[in-house]
Write a protein that holds these residues in place. Structure first.
Motif, short mmCIF file in Angstrom:
data_model
loop_
_atom_site.label_atom_id
_atom_site.label_comp_id
_atom_site.label_asym_id
_atom_site.label_seq_id
_atom_site.Cartn_x
_atom_site.Cartn_y
_atom_site.Cartn_z
N UNK A 428 -47.23 -6.76 41.27
CA UNK A 428 -47.92 -7.01 42.51
C UNK A 428 -47.50 -8.73 42.82
N UNK A 429 -47.57 -9.58 41.83
CA UNK A 429 -47.30 -11.03 41.97
C UNK A 429 -46.06 -11.32 42.18
N UNK A 430 -45.04 -10.53 41.41
CA UNK A 430 -43.69 -10.80 41.61
C UNK A 430 -43.26 -10.22 43.13
N UNK A 431 -43.79 -9.30 43.66
CA UNK A 431 -43.55 -8.86 44.98
C UNK A 431 -43.98 -9.75 45.76
N UNK A 432 -45.05 -10.43 45.45
CA UNK A 432 -45.81 -11.41 46.70
C UNK A 432 -44.83 -12.71 46.52
N UNK A 433 -44.29 -13.07 45.12
CA UNK A 433 -43.50 -14.15 45.16
C UNK A 433 -42.15 -13.87 45.96
N UNK A 434 -41.62 -12.75 45.75
CA UNK A 434 -40.47 -12.44 46.66
C UNK A 434 -40.71 -12.65 47.92
N UNK A 435 -41.69 -11.98 48.43
CA UNK A 435 -42.10 -11.97 49.93
C UNK A 435 -42.18 -13.51 50.35
N UNK A 436 -42.85 -14.36 49.58
CA UNK A 436 -43.17 -15.88 50.27
C UNK A 436 -41.85 -16.57 49.91
N UNK A 437 -40.79 -15.98 49.40
CA UNK A 437 -39.67 -16.96 49.31
C UNK A 437 -39.81 -17.88 47.99
N UNK A 438 -40.68 -17.47 47.02
CA UNK A 438 -40.92 -18.41 45.92
C UNK A 438 -40.13 -17.83 44.66
N UNK A 439 -39.66 -16.55 44.89
CA UNK A 439 -38.65 -16.00 43.61
C UNK A 439 -37.21 -15.98 44.14
N UNK A 440 -36.38 -16.20 43.49
CA UNK A 440 -35.07 -16.25 43.81
C UNK A 440 -34.44 -14.73 43.28
N UNK A 441 -33.62 -14.35 44.37
CA UNK A 441 -32.93 -12.90 43.97
C UNK A 441 -33.76 -11.63 44.54
#
Length: 441
Positions: A428-441
């Motif tokens: 869940x945290x990984x998905x939220x990080x991607x959605x918020x633009x905080x995770x690359x790729x």
């Protein structure tokens, strides 16, 4: 502010006459309660013949380690004028930079301090929670407020003290824990174990509770009471955790609790997601002097590649048997547990890369960082491995910007809800990080 403050005897009457001292009865019979720790459980009260008043009195055994509180004990608290602090506009000296996620959370902390509000900072392991606090602490200090950072563990107090002293070099910081020499220090910034907050009553403008999910705070109502009682009536309360309990998660989702998430680490890589690997009746095997073949292969792979690893075991006895088996592979493999007198030395050897694999109980589930490791849990189905513990254990991997990835494997004899919930929370945290633009790729 009301707390333990030593006064010369001659000043006590003058302070009382001026209304600067408040006296509270230590134990009340109706309703039965201890004013210091909030205990209301009848089984925690005992009786003794009091030499002071000549009566048989009740006393509280729950907070006895901090001195006996009985019916004729008067808890004396200071309620006089606040001490003024000479603070400049910018009391902190930190040259670091916050990630985008940290910056958003930092601003929410500042707002909570300004508005005397409560806030939960729900940040993934390795997100840099301490740095998120600097701006809020600065806001409080620069306006003359008193701040307390409370944590369940003494070693965290000892770790935070030099870090914060470097960031706030002109601020007197008191570090309070069992045996601390700062017990009677009056300071604008205090770092304390949650046990030490039993000494304070309406003392702080800002209380920050770190690792709110950690034992013993998470299950001890006395410590939770101590946090509440240490706050002024109008004050800020900020919680930090990577793993809020189910109730808090529900309150967040329903909008009943103010919170901010930091769903990604500063290096912008996703959290390692644990793999579930069936290991059969591993406990039966180790009593035969064996380990399941897939666990042996996992260990051999790390030894061959030279990558360090942490292996968690649910019990000390099982860990010691696993150690004997694995030392057939490499004599440098070590093991640590809570009562190990050489624990610090072994952890340091691991940091210095003198130990290839370190076996451990849950004692190392949090508070330690090794830059380049894989992580395994043997017996992940055991009840000691709660959702919180498993999330923290998985969070030991991939913390470094130089080595932001890592393998996390849960060897098990049947999946548990805690295992599934831990994996869901990480995903869940990984998905939220991607959605918020905080995770690359």
């Amino acid at each position: 502010m009301l707390e333990e403050v030593p006064f010369p005897q001659k000043d006590i009457q003058e302070h009382y006459d001026n209304g600067y001292l408040i006296y509270r009865q230590g134990i009340k019979r109706s309703p039965l309660s201890c004013a210091r720790c909030g205990n209301r459980d009848e089984s925690w009260f005992g009786e003794f013949p009091c030499s002071r008043c000549g009566k048989v009195e009740l006393y509280c055994r729950k907070c006895l380690m901090m001195g006996r509180v009985s019916e004729c004990t008067q808890l004396v608290s200071w309620a006089g004028p606040e001490r003024e602090f000479n603070i400049g506009k910018e009391p902190h000296q930190w040259g670091g930079h916050l990630s985008e996620g940290q910056q958003v959370a930092s601003q929410r902390v500042v707002e909570a301090v300004k508005n005397k509000a409560e806030l939960l900072v729900w940040a993934v392991t390795g997100a840099g929670k301490t740095e998120v606090l600097f701006a809020g602490i600065t806001q409080a200090l620069s306006t003359g407020k008193r701040v307390c950072i409370a944590t369940p563990r003494t070693d965290v107090v000892l770790e935070l003290m030099p870090r914060l002293q470097k960031v706030f070099p002109d601020i007197k910081i008191a570090a309070l824990y069992g045996g601390s020499e700062d017990r009677h220090e009056y300071s604008q910034l205090t770092i304390a174990t949650t046990h030490q907050l039993l000494r304070f009553y309406q003392a702080f403008d800002v209380v920050i509770v770190d690792e709110v999910d950690a034992y013993p705070y998470s299950i001890d109502e006395t410590l939770q009471y101590a946090v509440r009682q240490s706050r002024k009536r109008e004050s800020s309360l900020i919680y930090l955790t990577a793993t809020p309990n189910k109730q808090w998660q529900k309150e967040c989702s329903l909008g009943k609790r103010e919170f901010i998430t930091i769903p990604a680490r500063f290096h912008r890589h996703p959290l390692p997601v644990p793999r579930f690997v069936w290991a059969g009746n591993w406990e039966k095997e180790i009593f035969k002097g064996k380990l399941p073949p897939n666990i042996i292969r996992w260990v051999e792979s790390r030894l061959a590649s030279g990558k360090q690893a942490l292996i968690f075991s649910p019990k000390k006895a099982a860990m010691e048997k696993i150690l004997k088996i694995l030392r057939k592979q490499n004599l440098l493999i070590e093991a640590v547990h809570a009562e190990d007198p050489n624990r610090i030395e072994k952890v340091m050897k691991m940091r210095n890369k003198e130990v290839p694999i370190l076996l451990t109980t849950t004692i190392l589930e949090r508070g330690v960082t090794f830059p380049y490791i894989d992580v395994a849990v043997i017996g992940a189905e055991d009840s000691v491995f709660t959702e919180s513990a498993l999330v923290q254990i998985a969070g030991r991997a991939g913390r470094s910007a130089e080595y932001p990835t890592g393998d996390v494997t849960f060897f098990h004899y049947g999946k548990t809800e805690a295992m599934l919930s831990a994996r869901r929370q990480i995903e869940m945290m990984n998905r939220e990080g991607v959605m918020k633009g905080l995770i690359d790729g």
